[in-house]
Design an enzyme around this catalytic site. Structure first.
Site, PDB file in Angstrom:
ATOM      1  N   ASP A  51      55.983  48.620  13.547  1.00  0.00           N
ATOM      2  CA  ASP A  51      56.217  48.546  12.107  1.00  0.00           C
ATOM      3  C   ASP A  51      57.021  47.306  11.739  1.00  0.00           C
ATOM      4  OD1 ASP A  51      54.855  50.889  11.601  1.00  0.00           O
ATOM      5  OD2 ASP A  51      56.633  52.149  11.741  1.00  0.00           O
ATOM      6  N   TYR A 108      59.945  53.041  24.545  1.00  0.00           N
ATOM      7  CA  TYR A 108      60.737  52.477  23.457  1.00  0.00           C
ATOM      8  C   TYR A 108      62.218  52.705  23.722  1.00  0.00           C
ATOM      9  CZ  TYR A 108      56.791  51.835  20.196  1.00  0.00           C
ATOM     10  OH  TYR A 108      55.635  51.413  19.572  1.00  0.00           O
TER      11      TYR A 108
END
Length: 246
Positions: A51, A108
């Site tokens: 994003d 992540y």
């Protein structure tokens, strides 16, 4: 022949990975650099979408060319890329190898600082209040009991399934704060930031650990915590089967 390009980037200046008509993206910048070097239009396929504002210390993308590329190609690519995007490695793979669909796992990290740190204002989220890390880790363990994570996904999305296989999720204390580590076969849009926001609610005492079960079972985004800011999130590792490499 098909190549995998490993990239790393600092995401602040970009509206995410994916090319968009009216916003700067990492994909567009990388494609433009390769197209300039090879003197023809090159389209690349990334391992996933990050994003706006999210960083990546490792992201792979594939592209096709007709002839073998020279050994100094990484140097040449980096000479055209801006300072916040780096080409790390370039290697030939099997013709059918796919950067997105062949990935078996993605990892992540989400970084939090607990005291003001001027050197991490763009790479970590400053949480001023004390956090109960033990309870946050209890909440993170509950994630491993489920597969459907619709409650942590953006409401408007075109995915066929909300199922993800999370293999580990835990908080690590650091000298400056905390790092949340999570690994899964795939992630939904906004999923990690929503998970972190929910676990912070637990750490701040605003939510009980066992409420994680209720939230996940609800399959409702409105039941989970607010998403944390993008600038603390890093895509850190993507894994592939050995069979795709030459």
């Amino acid at each position: 022949m098909r190549y995998f390009l490993e990239l790393a980037y600092f995401g602040k200046a970009y509206h995410g990975w994916q090319r968009q008509p009216d916003a700067a993206s990492v994909q567009e910048v990388a494609e433009n650099a390769l197209s300039t070097l090879l003197q023809k239009k090159i389209e690349i396929v990334g391992a996933g979408r990050t994003d706006a504002g999210v960083h990546a210390s490792q992201l792979y993308a594939h592209f096709d060319v007709e002839e073998k590329l020279p050994e100094n190609m990484i140097f040449r690519i980096n000479s055209l890329l801006p300072k916040d995007i780096a080409a790390v490695e370039l290697f030939e793979v099997q013709p059918e190898a796919h950067a997105r669909f062949d990935a078996t796992a993605r990892s992540y990290e989400y970084h939090i600082v607990q005291k003001k740190n001027v050197f991490q204002i763009n790479t970590a989220y400053w949480v001023k209040k004390d956090l109960d890390v033990e309870k946050m880790n209890e909440g993170a363990k509950i994630l491993l009991e489920y597969k459907n994570f619709k409650c942590f996904s953006r409401s408007r999305t075109d995915v066929r399934t909300y199922n993800c296989e999370i293999s580990h999720a835990y908080w690590e204390k650091t000298t400056s704060g905390l790092v949340f580590h999570i690994k899964a076969d795939r992630f939904l849009r906004n999923m990690v930031r929503a998970i972190v926001g929910t676990l912070l609610e637990i750490g701040l005492g605003k939510m009980h650990v066992q409420e994680m079960h209720t939230i996940i079972q609800s399959e409702s985004r409105s039941e989970a915590g607010a998403s944390v800011p993008a600038h603390g999130l890093f895509l850190t590792k993507i894994e592939y089967p050995k069979s795709i490499f030459n």
